[in-house]
Design a protein around this motif. Structure first.
Motif, PDB file in Angstrom:
ATOM      1  N   SER A   1       0.825  -1.244  -0.083  1.00  0.00           N
ATOM      2  CA  SER A   1       0.003   0.038  -0.078  1.00  0.00           C
ATOM      3  C   SER A   1       1.038   1.326  -0.096  1.00  0.00           C
ATOM      4  CB  SER A   1      -0.894  -0.049   1.172  1.00  0.00           C
ATOM      5  OG  SER A   1      -0.176   0.159   2.466  1.00  0.00           O
ATOM      6  N   LEU A   2       2.034   0.983   0.271  1.00  0.00           N
ATOM      7  CA  LEU A   2       3.172   2.225   0.393  1.00  0.00           C
ATOM      8  C   LEU A   2       3.860   2.315  -0.804  1.00  0.00           C
ATOM      9  CD1 LEU A   2       3.801   2.170   4.081  1.00  0.00           C
ATOM     10  CD2 LEU A   2       2.265   3.903   3.012  1.00  0.00           C
ATOM     11  N   LYS A   3       3.732   1.515  -1.683  1.00  0.00           N
ATOM     12  CA  LYS A   3       4.518   1.593  -3.048  1.00  0.00           C
ATOM     13  C   LYS A   3       3.977   2.398  -4.126  1.00  0.00           C
ATOM     14  CE  LYS A   3       6.166  -3.070  -2.115  1.00  0.00           C
ATOM     15  NZ  LYS A   3       6.435  -4.657  -2.833  1.00  0.00           N
ATOM     16  N   SER A   4       4.984   2.622  -5.127  1.00  0.00           N
ATOM     17  CA  SER A   4       4.509   3.180  -6.554  1.00  0.00           C
ATOM     18  C   SER A   4       4.151   1.898  -7.130  1.00  0.00           C
ATOM     19  CB  SER A   4       5.460   3.967  -7.109  1.00  0.00           C
ATOM     20  OG  SER A   4       6.614   3.137  -7.557  1.00  0.00           O
ATOM     21  N   PHE A   5       3.045   2.433  -8.580  1.00  0.00           N
ATOM     22  CA  PHE A   5       2.586   1.219  -9.127  1.00  0.00           C
ATOM     23  C   PHE A   5       3.803   0.651  -9.747  1.00  0.00           C
ATOM     24  CE2 PHE A   5       0.975  -0.482 -13.273  1.00  0.00           C
ATOM     25  CZ  PHE A   5      -0.015  -1.313 -12.422  1.00  0.00           C
ATOM     26  N   ALA A   6       4.767   1.253 -10.225  1.00  0.00           N
ATOM     27  CA  ALA A   6       6.090   0.351 -10.639  1.00  0.00           C
ATOM     28  C   ALA A   6       6.783  -0.530  -9.840  1.00  0.00           C
ATOM     29  CB  ALA A   6       6.871   1.508 -11.080  1.00  0.00           C
ATOM     30  N   GLN A   7       6.697   0.020  -8.550  1.00  0.00           N
ATOM     31  CA  GLN A   7       7.028  -1.073  -7.495  1.00  0.00           C
ATOM     32  C   GLN A   7       6.483  -2.026  -7.214  1.00  0.00           C
ATOM     33  OE1 GLN A   7       8.169   1.849  -4.087  1.00  0.00           O
ATOM     34  NE2 GLN A   7      10.330   1.715  -4.771  1.00  0.00           N
ATOM     35  N   TYR A   8       4.773  -1.850  -7.522  1.00  0.00           N
ATOM     36  CA  TYR A   8       3.928  -2.966  -7.144  1.00  0.00           C
ATOM     37  C   TYR A   8       4.046  -3.996  -7.845  1.00  0.00           C
ATOM     38  CZ  TYR A   8      -0.797  -4.599  -5.505  1.00  0.00           C
ATOM     39  OH  TYR A   8      -1.832  -5.328  -5.195  1.00  0.00           O
ATOM     40  N   ILE A   9       4.345  -3.598  -9.223  1.00  0.00           N
ATOM     41  CA  ILE A   9       4.403  -4.488 -10.285  1.00  0.00           C
ATOM     42  C   ILE A   9       5.800  -5.156 -10.465  1.00  0.00           C
ATOM     43  CG2 ILE A   9       2.170  -3.823 -11.398  1.00  0.00           C
ATOM     44  CD1 ILE A   9       3.788  -2.736 -13.503  1.00  0.00           C
ATOM     45  N   GLN A  10       6.651  -4.703  -9.765  1.00  0.00           N
ATOM     46  CA  GLN A  10       8.105  -5.203 -10.037  1.00  0.00           C
ATOM     47  C   GLN A  10       8.295  -6.609  -9.934  1.00  0.00           C
ATOM     48  OE1 GLN A  10      10.968  -2.472  -8.775  1.00  0.00           O
ATOM     49  NE2 GLN A  10      12.764  -3.955  -9.052  1.00  0.00           N
ATOM     50  N   VAL A  11       8.985  -7.378 -10.682  1.00  0.00           N
ATOM     51  CA  VAL A  11       9.355  -8.800 -10.600  1.00  0.00           C
ATOM     52  C   VAL A  11      10.953  -8.938 -10.743  1.00  0.00           C
ATOM     53  CG1 VAL A  11       9.055 -11.107 -11.519  1.00  0.00           C
ATOM     54  CG2 VAL A  11       7.267  -9.423 -11.540  1.00  0.00           C
ATOM     55  N   PRO A  12      11.742  -9.332  -9.708  1.00  0.00           N
ATOM     56  CA  PRO A  12      11.115 -10.114  -8.307  1.00  0.00           C
ATOM     57  C   PRO A  12      10.864  -8.695  -7.572  1.00  0.00           C
ATOM     58  CG  PRO A  12      13.410  -9.922  -8.514  1.00  0.00           C
ATOM     59  CD  PRO A  12      13.023  -9.475 -10.053  1.00  0.00           C
ATOM     60  N   PRO A  13       9.716  -9.251  -6.770  1.00  0.00           N
ATOM     61  CA  PRO A  13       9.053  -8.203  -5.912  1.00  0.00           C
ATOM     62  C   PRO A  13       9.994  -7.469  -5.117  1.00  0.00           C
ATOM     63  CG  PRO A  13       8.680 -10.397  -4.896  1.00  0.00           C
ATOM     64  CD  PRO A  13       9.339 -10.552  -6.499  1.00  0.00           C
ATOM     65  N   VAL A  14       9.662  -6.126  -4.965  1.00  0.00           N
ATOM     66  CA  VAL A  14      10.526  -5.154  -4.049  1.00  0.00           C
ATOM     67  C   VAL A  14       9.743  -5.195  -2.702  1.00  0.00           C
ATOM     68  CG1 VAL A  14      11.102  -2.853  -3.331  1.00  0.00           C
ATOM     69  CG2 VAL A  14      11.322  -3.753  -5.739  1.00  0.00           C
ATOM     70  N   TRP A  15      10.523  -5.695  -1.413  1.00  0.00           N
ATOM     71  CA  TRP A  15       9.799  -5.975  -0.086  1.00  0.00           C
ATOM     72  C   TRP A  15       9.481  -4.614   0.356  1.00  0.00           C
ATOM     73  CZ3 TRP A  15       7.454 -10.357   0.163  1.00  0.00           C
ATOM     74  CH2 TRP A  15       7.873 -11.374  -0.605  1.00  0.00           C
ATOM     75  N   LEU A  16      10.307  -3.832   0.499  1.00  0.00           N
ATOM     76  CA  LEU A  16      10.099  -2.445   1.077  1.00  0.00           C
ATOM     77  C   LEU A  16      10.068  -1.185   0.090  1.00  0.00           C
ATOM     78  CD1 LEU A  16      13.094  -2.875   3.765  1.00  0.00           C
ATOM     79  CD2 LEU A  16      10.505  -3.253   4.085  1.00  0.00           C
ATOM     80  N   PRO A  17       9.066  -0.397   0.347  1.00  0.00           N
ATOM     81  CA  PRO A  17       8.797   0.457  -0.685  1.00  0.00           C
ATOM     82  C   PRO A  17       9.904   1.626  -0.642  1.00  0.00           C
ATOM     83  CG  PRO A  17       7.407   0.826   1.050  1.00  0.00           C
ATOM     84  CD  PRO A  17       7.966  -0.554   1.398  1.00  0.00           C
ATOM     85  N   ASP A  18      10.265   2.096  -1.510  1.00  0.00           N
ATOM     86  CA  ASP A  18      11.474   3.198  -1.763  1.00  0.00           C
ATOM     87  C   ASP A  18      11.210   4.056  -2.627  1.00  0.00           C
ATOM     88  OD1 ASP A  18      13.724   4.826  -1.098  1.00  0.00           O
ATOM     89  OD2 ASP A  18      15.054   3.114  -2.028  1.00  0.00           O
ATOM     90  N   PRO A  19      10.995   5.438  -2.578  1.00  0.00           N
ATOM     91  CA  PRO A  19      10.354   6.003  -1.492  1.00  0.00           C
ATOM     92  C   PRO A  19       8.942   5.500  -0.987  1.00  0.00           C
ATOM     93  CG  PRO A  19      10.134   7.513  -3.172  1.00  0.00           C
ATOM     94  CD  PRO A  19      10.824   6.287  -3.770  1.00  0.00           C
ATOM     95  N   VAL A  20       8.710   5.757   0.348  1.00  0.00           N
ATOM     96  CA  VAL A  20       7.273   5.551   0.928  1.00  0.00           C
ATOM     97  C   VAL A  20       6.252   6.422   0.342  1.00  0.00           C
ATOM     98  CG1 VAL A  20       5.921   5.210   2.973  1.00  0.00           C
ATOM     99  CG2 VAL A  20       8.396   4.500   2.907  1.00  0.00           C
ATOM    100  N   GLN A  21       5.182   5.862  -0.277  1.00  0.00           N
ATOM    101  CA  GLN A  21       4.156   6.662  -0.940  1.00  0.00           C
ATOM    102  C   GLN A  21       3.015   6.759   0.269  1.00  0.00           C
ATOM    103  OE1 GLN A  21       4.755   7.893  -4.060  1.00  0.00           O
ATOM    104  NE2 GLN A  21       6.618   6.947  -4.175  1.00  0.00           N
TER     105      GLN A  21
END
Length: 270
Positions: free
Chosen positions: A28-48
């Motif tokens: 819920s704190l990711k950007s859409f690009a980070q949300y769909i990134q493969v392999p997944p990004v576990w920690l949002p950077d930056p926090v949205q």
């Protein structure tokens, strides 16, 4: 060593249970690009953090919240009151056939919800209640099987000395119920209140069938409707889902002490 192993197992179980919640919070704190990134990004950077504010800007989230609160509060009040009255009658009053009544009431728990949806829909349509909050509130004011069972077991565990002393002082059955037995049943009442709140709050099937106007949507239905609106913004849907969980967490934390006591004491006497 035994206690240490127990603590480790409990902590491991808690971590497993919290992992989906933590993952959803991170999404819920990711950007859409980070949300769909493969392999997944576990920690949002930056926090949205703005994802949560964006949900309020794009949707009538406050209206969905109010609708769910109205339904949940009235459902809790109705179920706690009526289930306590029915449970008290079955536990403390001399009624012909009360065991059969209890068996029939508990027997309805074996009926799947989908079996009763159609007759309930026809009933509410004949009453003119469709597309209103009444079908989601009124059934709780007719007592529920789990509420009847829980309150009956609780009232059976209260010693008769209180009732007899009140009778000597001139108390009638209603006064015994309202002034003596009901205050002694606070843990069970809190347990039933938590169960009712969570059940009505997270209900999806019934609101989806009975409600058609967006202004009457509850939070779960509103969050589901966001899936089609926020194409390419799934992180906003996750943020809305996380906000919808907050009231249930608050209710459980506030009632936790009574909830634990109620679950431990219910069912000790049959």
């Amino acid at each position: 060593m035994r206690k240490t192993v127990s603590y480790v197992l409990v902590l491991a179980g808690a971590a497993v249970m919290l992992l989906p919640f933590a993952a959803a919070l991170g999404n819920s704190l990711k950007s859409f690009a980070q949300y769909i990134q493969v392999p997944p990004v576990w920690l949002p950077d930056p926090v949205q953090w703005d994802n949560y504010a964006e949900v309020w800007r794009r949707t009538p989230f406050g209206l969905y919240l109010v609708n769910s609160l109205v339904i949940a509060v009235l459902a809790v009040a109705g179920n706690v009151l009526t289930s306590a009255m029915v449970g008290h009658s079955l536990a403390r009053m001399r009624l012909p056939g009360k065991q059969a009544l209890l068996t029939m009431a508990l027997g309805t728990m074996m009926l799947p919800t989908v079996i009763t949806i159609v007759p309930n829909f026809l009933l509410f349509r004949s009453l003119g209640w469709l597309d209103s909050l009444l079908p989601l509130i009124v059934p709780y004011w007719l007592a529920t099987p789990i509420g009847i069972f829980l309150m009956r077991q609780t009232f059976l565990g209260i010693p008769k000395d209180f009732e007899e002393a009140a009778g000597l002082d001139g108390a009638n059955p209603w006064q015994v119920f309202w002034r003596i037995h009901l205050p002694l049943a606070k843990p069970a009442l809190a347990t039933l209140a938590v169960f009712t709140f969570t059940t009505s709050w997270k209900a999806v099937l019934e609101p989806t069938i009975y409600l058609t106007s967006p202004e009457n949507y509850t939070l779960p239905v509103g969050v589901l409707s966001l899936k089609g609106q926020f194409v390419g913004n799934d992180q906003l849907v996750t943020a809305a889902a996380m906000m919808s969980l907050l009231p249930m967490l608050i209710v459980f934390v506030l009632a936790q002490r009574y909830f634990v006591r109620g679950t431990m004491s219910a069912g000790l006497k049959g």
